[in-house]
Design a protein around this motif. Structure first.
Motif, PDB file in Angstrom:
ATOM      1  N   VAL A 139       4.278  -1.753  -0.752  1.00  0.00           N
ATOM      2  CA  VAL A 139       3.521  -2.254  -1.974  1.00  0.00           C
ATOM      3  C   VAL A 139       1.857  -2.232  -1.386  1.00  0.00           C
ATOM      4  O   VAL A 139       0.973  -2.867  -0.903  1.00  0.00           O
ATOM      5  N   PRO A 140       1.620  -0.587  -1.676  1.00  0.00           N
ATOM      6  CA  PRO A 140       0.050  -0.481  -1.323  1.00  0.00           C
ATOM      7  C   PRO A 140      -0.819  -1.014  -2.298  1.00  0.00           C
ATOM      8  O   PRO A 140      -0.549  -1.550  -3.594  1.00  0.00           O
ATOM      9  N   VAL A 141      -2.232  -1.297  -1.921  1.00  0.00           N
ATOM     10  CA  VAL A 141      -3.225  -2.016  -2.630  1.00  0.00           C
ATOM     11  C   VAL A 141      -3.720  -1.356  -3.779  1.00  0.00           C
ATOM     12  O   VAL A 141      -3.789  -0.078  -3.668  1.00  0.00           O
ATOM     13  N   ASP A 142      -3.844  -2.011  -4.818  1.00  0.00           N
ATOM     14  CA  ASP A 142      -4.399  -1.315  -5.930  1.00  0.00           C
ATOM     15  C   ASP A 142      -5.939  -1.488  -6.014  1.00  0.00           C
ATOM     16  O   ASP A 142      -6.391  -2.485  -5.985  1.00  0.00           O
ATOM     17  N   LEU A 143      -6.528  -0.529  -5.468  1.00  0.00           N
ATOM     18  CA  LEU A 143      -8.094  -0.421  -4.872  1.00  0.00           C
ATOM     19  C   LEU A 143      -8.880  -0.732  -6.358  1.00  0.00           C
ATOM     20  O   LEU A 143     -10.194  -1.068  -6.225  1.00  0.00           O
ATOM     21  N   ARG A 166       0.714  -7.341  -0.950  1.00  0.00           N
ATOM     22  CA  ARG A 166      -0.562  -6.351  -1.141  1.00  0.00           C
ATOM     23  C   ARG A 166      -1.739  -7.159  -0.353  1.00  0.00           C
ATOM     24  O   ARG A 166      -2.658  -6.458   0.380  1.00  0.00           O
ATOM     25  N   THR A 167      -1.666  -8.538  -0.421  1.00  0.00           N
ATOM     26  CA  THR A 167      -2.854  -9.038   0.159  1.00  0.00           C
ATOM     27  C   THR A 167      -2.691  -8.976   1.989  1.00  0.00           C
ATOM     28  O   THR A 167      -3.736  -8.859   2.590  1.00  0.00           O
ATOM     29  N   LYS A 168      -1.323  -9.037   2.328  1.00  0.00           N
ATOM     30  CA  LYS A 168      -1.065  -8.936   3.520  1.00  0.00           C
ATOM     31  C   LYS A 168      -1.556  -7.310   4.232  1.00  0.00           C
ATOM     32  O   LYS A 168      -1.944  -6.969   5.352  1.00  0.00           O
ATOM     33  N   ASN A 169      -1.152  -6.386   3.227  1.00  0.00           N
ATOM     34  CA  ASN A 169      -1.856  -5.040   3.475  1.00  0.00           C
ATOM     35  C   ASN A 169      -3.287  -4.906   3.578  1.00  0.00           C
ATOM     36  O   ASN A 169      -3.717  -3.990   4.469  1.00  0.00           O
ATOM     37  N   MET A 170      -3.905  -5.853   2.651  1.00  0.00           N
ATOM     38  CA  MET A 170      -5.281  -6.008   2.940  1.00  0.00           C
ATOM     39  C   MET A 170      -5.651  -6.247   4.335  1.00  0.00           C
ATOM     40  O   MET A 170      -6.837  -5.914   4.803  1.00  0.00           O
ATOM     41  N   ASN A 171      -5.273  -7.290   4.837  1.00  0.00           N
ATOM     42  CA  ASN A 171      -5.314  -7.674   6.240  1.00  0.00           C
ATOM     43  C   ASN A 171      -5.397  -6.662   7.167  1.00  0.00           C
ATOM     44  O   ASN A 171      -6.238  -6.669   8.071  1.00  0.00           O
ATOM     45  N   ALA A 172      -4.375  -5.848   6.976  1.00  0.00           N
ATOM     46  CA  ALA A 172      -4.308  -4.512   8.225  1.00  0.00           C
ATOM     47  C   ALA A 172      -5.495  -3.693   7.740  1.00  0.00           C
ATOM     48  O   ALA A 172      -6.267  -3.265   8.829  1.00  0.00           O
ATOM     49  N   THR A 260      -2.422   2.120   4.366  1.00  0.00           N
ATOM     50  CA  THR A 260      -3.421   1.108   5.097  1.00  0.00           C
ATOM     51  C   THR A 260      -4.683   1.645   6.142  1.00  0.00           C
ATOM     52  O   THR A 260      -5.398   0.906   6.651  1.00  0.00           O
ATOM     53  N   THR A 261      -4.212   2.939   6.622  1.00  0.00           N
ATOM     54  CA  THR A 261      -5.127   3.410   7.613  1.00  0.00           C
ATOM     55  C   THR A 261      -6.010   4.461   7.186  1.00  0.00           C
ATOM     56  O   THR A 261      -6.809   4.693   7.912  1.00  0.00           O
ATOM     57  N   ASP A 262      -5.877   4.845   5.960  1.00  0.00           N
ATOM     58  CA  ASP A 262      -6.678   5.983   5.389  1.00  0.00           C
ATOM     59  C   ASP A 262      -8.015   5.239   5.367  1.00  0.00           C
ATOM     60  O   ASP A 262      -8.458   4.277   4.863  1.00  0.00           O
TER      61      ASP A 262
END
Length: 284
Positions: A139-143, A166-172, A260-262
């Protein structure tokens, strides 16, 4: 040592607080309901007589409340700050400030709080309680739109959980971006997955199949004390005193998804988050 924990009215947050006060840490519990905070404090004090607790009432879905909380905490900055508060709100649930509730509580609140505390330059450990990096890889973030309702799956009752993911990916992503900006300072920033834990309150607003499945699965999940282990360890262990910009599962640093790391993606999230909360882009 002084610590502050958001989402500490129960569940993992209260369990982390109990762990910290057992080690003699002055701990501030943050929650949006005074009665629930008071009850949590009583339970902790019953388990740890003489626990040094303070209470802060703040609704973390409201950035005005987060700003006031951050300003109060910055007067005597904590040595440990743990962002644990999270919700799984309906997709169309919007705050009085016009922000999607899940986005505001789970990502924008720690973004605003930790950026404000970082300005004090007080040596500290910042810890963000995230979620499973394996599950979140899908579930990548939609930037282009952080509160996007697209691509959340075919089952309506599960879409709020996908948005939560998605918000948890934002956390990382925030952990990596903030750690990079604070490199060389006395502030460390790390993330942690507490595990799939029962009694967190995340399913409070669940509907349909999500609610039914959560009730069934909760019977087999460990309790909040298990979820508290890695965040509390990151807060206190000498082993990770100088570690920053990592994500931990069961006390082990693990990789998270490439999206998440890019650094360019993390910077875009940083910039859009700054715009949404009214902070400058170029500072911490």
């Amino acid at each position: 040592m002084k610590a502050v924990i958001t989402g500490a009215s129960g569940g993992i947050g209260a369990a982390i607080a109990e762990r910290l006060v057992r080690e003699g840490t002055t701990t501030t519990l943050v929650g949006r309901n005074h009665e629930r905070l008071t009850n949590a404090a009583r339970r902790i004090e019953a388990a740890v007589p003489g626990a040094d607790l303070q209470l802060e009432v703040a609704d973390l879905e409201l950035m005005a409340d987060v700003r006031r909380l951050a300003d109060r905490l910055a007067e005597e900055p904590p040595d440990v700050a743990i962002s644990n508060a999270a919700v799984v709100a309906p997709i169309d649930a919007v705050t009085s400030e016009g922000l999607q509730r899940t986005l505001a509580t789970n990502h924008l609140a720690p973004y605003l709080l930790f950026r404000t505390l970082a300005e004090t330059d007080h040596p500290a450990r910042f810890i963000v309680v995230g979620a499973s990096p394996t599950a979140l890889s899908r579930v990548p973030v939609d930037l282009d739109r952080l509160d996007s309702r697209d691509g959340l799956g075919p089952v309506p009752s599960f879409r709020p959980f996908a948005a939560y993911g998605r918000t948890k990916n934002m956390n990382a992503m925030f952990v990596y971006a903030l750690a990079r900006r604070l490199a060389g300072t006395a502030i460390t920033v790390n993330g942690a997955h507490p595990g799939i834990i029962r009694d967190t309150g995340l399913g409070r607003e669940a509907r349909g199949l999500l609610k039914v499945s959560a009730r069934i699965l909760d019977q087999f999940r460990p309790g909040p004390e298990v979820g508290a282990d890695t965040p509390a360890w990151l807060a206190t262990s000498a082993e990770v005193a100088a570690t920053t910009g990592k994500f931990f599962v069961k006390r082990k640093a693990v990789p998270t998804a490439p999206h998440t790391t890019d650094e360019s993606r993390c910077d875009r999230l940083w910039e859009e988050s700054a715009r949404l909360v009214g902070l400058p882009i170029t500072t911490r």
